[in-house]
Design a protein around this motif. Sequence first.
Motif, PDB file in Angstrom:
ATOM      1  N   SER A   1       4.151 -23.581  15.563  1.00 58.83           N
ATOM      2  CA  SER A   1       4.169 -22.191  16.037  1.00 58.83           C
ATOM      3  C   SER A   1       4.903 -21.212  15.113  1.00 58.83           C
ATOM      4  O   SER A   1       5.615 -20.327  15.574  1.00 58.83           O
ATOM      5  CB  SER A   1       4.800 -22.156  17.429  1.00 58.83           C
ATOM      6  OG  SER A   1       6.004 -22.923  17.449  1.00 58.83           O
ATOM      7  N   ILE A   2       4.703 -21.340  13.811  1.00 58.73           N
ATOM      8  CA  ILE A   2       5.281 -20.366  12.880  1.00 58.73           C
ATOM      9  C   ILE A   2       4.348 -19.160  12.840  1.00 58.73           C
ATOM     10  O   ILE A   2       3.186 -19.268  12.448  1.00 58.73           O
ATOM     11  CB  ILE A   2       5.449 -20.976  11.472  1.00 58.73           C
ATOM     12  CG1 ILE A   2       6.316 -22.235  11.536  1.00 58.73           C
ATOM     13  CG2 ILE A   2       6.040 -19.947  10.514  1.00 58.73           C
ATOM     14  CD1 ILE A   2       7.691 -22.036  12.139  1.00 58.73           C
ATOM     15  N   ASP A   3       4.879 -18.010  13.273  1.00 55.44           N
ATOM     16  CA  ASP A   3       3.987 -16.856  13.447  1.00 55.44           C
ATOM     17  C   ASP A   3       4.508 -15.568  12.815  1.00 55.44           C
ATOM     18  O   ASP A   3       3.973 -14.492  13.066  1.00 55.44           O
ATOM     19  CB  ASP A   3       3.710 -16.624  14.934  1.00 55.44           C
ATOM     20  CG  ASP A   3       4.980 -16.325  15.733  1.00 55.44           C
ATOM     21  OD1 ASP A   3       6.089 -16.362  15.154  1.00 55.44           O
ATOM     22  OD2 ASP A   3       4.861 -16.057  16.948  1.00 55.44           O
ATOM     23  N   SER A   4       5.557 -15.683  11.992  1.00 52.17           N
ATOM     24  CA  SER A   4       6.064 -14.469  11.329  1.00 52.17           C
ATOM     25  C   SER A   4       6.797 -14.864  10.050  1.00 52.17           C
ATOM     26  O   SER A   4       7.283 -16.001   9.910  1.00 52.17           O
ATOM     27  CB  SER A   4       7.026 -13.711  12.245  1.00 52.17           C
ATOM     28  OG  SER A   4       8.259 -14.412  12.379  1.00 52.17           O
ATOM     29  N   LEU A   5       6.900 -13.909   9.137  1.00 53.17           N
ATOM     30  CA  LEU A   5       7.612 -14.142   7.883  1.00 53.17           C
ATOM     31  C   LEU A   5       9.096 -14.391   8.150  1.00 53.17           C
ATOM     32  O   LEU A   5       9.704 -15.273   7.535  1.00 53.17           O
ATOM     33  CB  LEU A   5       7.425 -12.942   6.944  1.00 53.17           C
ATOM     34  CG  LEU A   5       8.103 -13.043   5.581  1.00 53.17           C
ATOM     35  CD1 LEU A   5       7.581 -14.246   4.792  1.00 53.17           C
ATOM     36  CD2 LEU A   5       7.905 -11.758   4.783  1.00 53.17           C
ATOM     37  N   ARG A   6       9.696 -13.642   9.066  1.00 52.28           N
ATOM     38  CA  ARG A   6      11.131 -13.792   9.349  1.00 52.28           C
ATOM     39  C   ARG A   6      11.444 -15.188   9.887  1.00 52.28           C
ATOM     40  O   ARG A   6      12.451 -15.801   9.513  1.00 52.28           O
ATOM     41  CB  ARG A   6      11.593 -12.723  10.340  1.00 52.28           C
ATOM     42  CG  ARG A   6      11.613 -11.306   9.752  1.00 52.28           C
ATOM     43  CD  ARG A   6      12.075 -10.291  10.763  1.00 52.28           C
ATOM     44  NE  ARG A   6      13.491 -10.407  11.054  1.00 52.28           N
ATOM     45  CZ  ARG A   6      14.105  -9.822  12.093  1.00 52.28           C
ATOM     46  NH1 ARG A   6      13.396  -9.105  12.948  1.00 52.28           N
ATOM     47  NH2 ARG A   6      15.388  -9.961  12.282  1.00 52.28           N
ATOM     48  N   LEU A   7      10.601 -15.691  10.761  1.00 55.36           N
ATOM     49  CA  LEU A   7      10.814 -17.034  11.290  1.00 55.36           C
ATOM     50  C   LEU A   7      10.660 -18.074  10.175  1.00 55.36           C
ATOM     51  O   LEU A   7      11.460 -19.013  10.068  1.00 55.36           O
ATOM     52  CB  LEU A   7       9.822 -17.322  12.417  1.00 55.36           C
ATOM     53  CG  LEU A   7       9.854 -18.734  13.025  1.00 55.36           C
ATOM     54  CD1 LEU A   7      11.230 -19.084  13.570  1.00 55.36           C
ATOM     55  CD2 LEU A   7       8.796 -18.863  14.130  1.00 55.36           C
ATOM     56  N   ALA A   8       9.657 -17.901   9.332  1.00 52.25           N
ATOM     57  CA  ALA A   8       9.447 -18.831   8.218  1.00 52.25           C
ATOM     58  C   ALA A   8      10.638 -18.816   7.270  1.00 52.25           C
ATOM     59  O   ALA A   8      11.088 -19.872   6.801  1.00 52.25           O
ATOM     60  CB  ALA A   8       8.163 -18.472   7.470  1.00 52.25           C
ATOM     61  N   GLU A   9      11.183 -17.631   7.002  1.00 50.40           N
ATOM     62  CA  GLU A   9      12.339 -17.524   6.097  1.00 50.40           C
ATOM     63  C   GLU A   9      13.563 -18.221   6.684  1.00 50.40           C
ATOM     64  O   GLU A   9      14.307 -18.897   5.957  1.00 50.40           O
ATOM     65  CB  GLU A   9      12.645 -16.052   5.815  1.00 50.40           C
ATOM     66  CG  GLU A   9      11.621 -15.404   4.889  1.00 50.40           C
ATOM     67  CD  GLU A   9      11.794 -13.901   4.765  1.00 50.40           C
ATOM     68  OE1 GLU A   9      11.303 -13.335   3.768  1.00 50.40           O
ATOM     69  OE2 GLU A   9      12.409 -13.269   5.665  1.00 50.40           O
ATOM     70  N   GLU A  10      13.791 -18.073   7.983  1.00 49.16           N
ATOM     71  CA  GLU A  10      14.917 -18.740   8.628  1.00 49.16           C
ATOM     72  C   GLU A  10      14.739 -20.259   8.589  1.00 49.16           C
ATOM     73  O   GLU A  10      15.687 -21.002   8.308  1.00 49.16           O
ATOM     74  CB  GLU A  10      15.045 -18.261  10.080  1.00 49.16           C
ATOM     75  CG  GLU A  10      16.139 -18.958  10.892  1.00 49.16           C
ATOM     76  CD  GLU A  10      17.532 -18.723  10.358  1.00 49.16           C
ATOM     77  OE1 GLU A  10      18.422 -19.563  10.639  1.00 49.16           O
ATOM     78  OE2 GLU A  10      17.767 -17.703   9.667  1.00 49.16           O
ATOM     79  N   LEU A  11      13.543 -20.707   8.855  1.00 49.19           N
ATOM     80  CA  LEU A  11      13.267 -22.143   8.827  1.00 49.19           C
ATOM     81  C   LEU A  11      13.441 -22.689   7.414  1.00 49.19           C
ATOM     82  O   LEU A  11      14.009 -23.783   7.216  1.00 49.19           O
ATOM     83  CB  LEU A  11      11.847 -22.393   9.337  1.00 49.19           C
ATOM     84  CG  LEU A  11      11.418 -23.851   9.519  1.00 49.19           C
ATOM     85  CD1 LEU A  11      12.341 -24.573  10.482  1.00 49.19           C
ATOM     86  CD2 LEU A  11       9.983 -23.922  10.027  1.00 49.19           C
ATOM     87  N   ASP A  12      12.982 -21.955   6.421  1.00 52.87           N
ATOM     88  CA  ASP A  12      13.129 -22.361   5.023  1.00 52.87           C
ATOM     89  C   ASP A  12      14.603 -22.493   4.656  1.00 52.87           C
ATOM     90  O   ASP A  12      15.017 -23.472   4.007  1.00 52.87           O
ATOM     91  CB  ASP A  12      12.432 -21.344   4.128  1.00 52.87           C
ATOM     92  CG  ASP A  12      12.509 -21.685   2.649  1.00 52.87           C
ATOM     93  OD1 ASP A  12      12.200 -22.840   2.285  1.00 52.87           O
ATOM     94  OD2 ASP A  12      12.886 -20.804   1.848  1.00 52.87           O
ATOM     95  N   ALA A  13      15.414 -21.516   5.092  1.00 56.71           N
ATOM     96  CA  ALA A  13      16.859 -21.544   4.788  1.00 56.71           C
ATOM     97  C   ALA A  13      17.534 -22.745   5.443  1.00 56.71           C
ATOM     98  O   ALA A  13      18.346 -23.441   4.817  1.00 56.71           O
ATOM     99  CB  ALA A  13      17.512 -20.246   5.253  1.00 56.71           C
ATOM    100  N   GLN A  14      17.194 -23.013   6.711  1.00 59.17           N
ATOM    101  CA  GLN A  14      17.808 -24.141   7.427  1.00 59.17           C
ATOM    102  C   GLN A  14      17.315 -25.481   6.855  1.00 59.17           C
ATOM    103  O   GLN A  14      18.073 -26.460   6.804  1.00 59.17           O
ATOM    104  CB  GLN A  14      17.495 -24.055   8.918  1.00 59.17           C
ATOM    105  CG  GLN A  14      18.146 -22.880   9.632  1.00 59.17           C
ATOM    106  CD  GLN A  14      19.669 -22.941   9.636  1.00 59.17           C
ATOM    107  OE1 GLN A  14      20.265 -23.991   9.467  1.00 59.17           O
ATOM    108  NE2 GLN A  14      20.298 -21.791   9.831  1.00 59.17           N
ATOM    109  N   ALA A  15      16.059 -25.527   6.437  1.00 58.81           N
ATOM    110  CA  ALA A  15      15.525 -26.752   5.826  1.00 58.81           C
ATOM    111  C   ALA A  15      16.255 -27.051   4.529  1.00 58.81           C
ATOM    112  O   ALA A  15      16.564 -28.213   4.223  1.00 58.81           O
ATOM    113  CB  ALA A  15      14.027 -26.593   5.575  1.00 58.81           C
TER     114      ALA A  15
END
Length: 257
Positions: free
Chosen positions: A117-131
């Motif tokens: 359920s990745i549906d926005s750039l901001r969410l993807a950026e946060e997930l990338d940072a935490q990953a």
Amino acid sequence: MAKRSPLAEKLDEVKDRIARACEKRKRDPAEVTLVAVTKTAAPEQIREILSLGIADLGESRVQQLTQRAGQLNEFVARRQIHGDAGTMPDKIRWHMIGHLQRNKVKSLLPFVHLIHSIDSLRLAEELDAQADKAGRKIPILLQVNGSEEPQKHGVAIGAAVHLAEQIDSMPGLQLTGLMTMAAHETDPVKIRQAFSRTREVFEELKWNKIGGASLRHISMGMSDDFEVAIEEGATMVRIGSTLFGGGVQDHEGLEEA
């Protein structure tokens, strides 16, 4: 011969329906992964579905996924230690299928196998940072609004390729495909349109080599429409109420944090 449980019979029926839908399109049923949505399932039902060999479990809320993952991963490990795992999978693959808030990403990461359920750039950026902090590359699906309903989560069809390109450049994320939900209605034409639109986006990503060899999944179809989804190319179907009962459609809860 021992009497089969109601859940075992329902699982057999769902597998038969998957096989028949695949046959219509000359597809191999092995191409379609059944994700059992455990939102309405009792703990004993989840343990039973695992004992029946289902490895992929889906949850729509982070707190419920992390709690259940902790308990059930331990249950599977214990059965293996005692040598009575039977047809139980070696490891549960947990799927986050509901809307994800950025402040819940960190707590989800230790448990999740695939985020649908990745549906926005901001969410993807946060997930990338935490990953990156966790030293992981997280498999994700881009959620598209295939039904084009204003109240639905998911990136607009017309913006999906651009967002997919941005996600594909993030080192902590592995774009493996798309997810969508059809409109919650009875019009078969509108349901099929949502799925076919999503497949067209998937084919456009393939054409543009976005995601590379990892781009192979389309997660679409629930208890009330999974056969149509398979006919339109689904490689993952998310099925809860048909298996576990409870009277709650799989659509419900997918829009919750």
